[in-house]
Design an enzyme around this catalytic site. Structure first.
Site, PDB file in Angstrom:
ATOM      1  N   LYS A 136       0.703  -1.070  -0.006  1.00 38.43           N
ATOM      2  CA  LYS A 136       0.147   0.112   0.036  1.00 38.43           C
ATOM      3  C   LYS A 136       0.785   1.389   0.047  1.00 38.43           C
ATOM      4  CE  LYS A 136      -1.612   2.177   3.495  1.00 38.43           C
ATOM      5  NZ  LYS A 136      -2.325   2.565   4.797  1.00 38.43           N
ATOM      6  N   ASP A 154      -6.085   0.705   0.693  1.00 38.72           N
ATOM      7  CA  ASP A 154      -6.514   0.847   2.242  1.00 38.72           C
ATOM      8  C   ASP A 154      -7.697   0.524   2.905  1.00 38.72           C
ATOM      9  OD1 ASP A 154      -8.190   2.761   1.235  1.00 38.72           O
ATOM     10  OD2 ASP A 154      -7.290   4.570   2.342  1.00 38.72           O
TER      11      ASP A 154
END
Length: 265
Positions: A136, A154
């Site tokens: 991420k 996320d």
């Protein structure tokens, strides 16, 4: 950048109807949030990398309120690598989990100094080797500092991807894989911003504002949240609700108010 590999990936393409609806959602979100952007303040790849690591388990607002003092004291990887842990922890205290974050910041800064000449690498494979950096974080940096397409999975992106029917998985890498198959690579970075913006402003985890959602007609999960328009309007956050955003220094086209600095919050 290739989509994540998985031995269980089906060779069959996703259904055409799913692809069409997904891409229409993206187009309509682009009309709702033409100003979508990364909500962390940064002026360099190093600042974005550190800010993204610090954003774990806290808000971008709290990170943005903390980083001005942080980067004033430690402007480069060499400076942060040599930081006194106790002093760094004190600066990072408002972001929570400050001891672990200070350790990661020092460790990744030392790795940048020792292995990459003090520069943030522009490859996923190199970024994920740095302490505290996962896919991420790497995709945030690649997409927004280097222009390399990436999906930022996320909690907001994962939640909305499931609500939109793009995936059924709770695993971030599988979500990334499933969503990547629906969109051309050129869309990945901005798609991430738009979906995350929508998740923060309307499609909340506990009480989505379905009654005022501009893409409700495309959402297979419509009705999970508040359907009454007046009640739903009260659930809107940030500029959609008339409140400041998360950035102290938002881009010029941002229609909302800048966030207040730490002392004013």
């Amino acid at each position: 950048m290739a989509a994540p590999s998985d031995s269980a990936v089906s060779e069959q393409p996703p259904p055409a109807a799913l692809v069409r609806r997904a891409r229409r959602i993206n187009r309509e979100l682009a009309e709702v949030y033409p100003y979508a952007h990364p909500e962390l303040d940064f002026e360099s790849p190093f600042q974005l990398l550190i800010a993204t690591v610090l954003s774990a388990q806290t808000t971008d607002l709290r990170v943005n309120q903390t980083t001005p003092a942080l980067f004033a004291k430690y402007p480069a990887p060499e400076d942060m690598a040599a930081a006194d842990p106790a002093e760094l922890e004190q600066i990072l205290r408002p972001t929570g989990f400050f001891r672990a974050k200070a350790k990661s910041a020092i460790g990744l800064s030392a790795a940048l100094r020792d292995e990459f000449g003090g520069e943030v690498p522009g490859r996923l494979a190199d970024l994920v080797k740095l302490p505290g950096v996962g896919r991420k974080t790497a995709n945030v940096v690649l997409g927004n500092a280097f222009g390399v397409p990436g999906l930022t999975v996320d909690t907001h992106f994962g939640r909305l991807s499931r609500r939109f029917g793009w995936t059924t998985s709770e695993d971030p890498e599988k979500v990334e894989r499933d969503v990547a198959r629906l969109f051309p690579k050129s869309d990945w970075t901005m798609l991430s911003h738009r979906v995350i913006f929508h998740g923060r402003r309307m499609c909340h985890a506990r009480k989505p504002a379905c009654g005022v959602c501009p893409i409700a007609h495309l959402c297979p999960s419509v009705g999970e949240g508040e359907m009454d328009p007046e009640k739903a309007r009260k659930l809107l956050k940030y500029e959609k609700g008339g409140f400041p955003g998360q950035r102290l220094n938002p881009p010029p086209d941002y229609p909302g108010q800048p966030a207040p600095p730490l002392a004013a919050s």
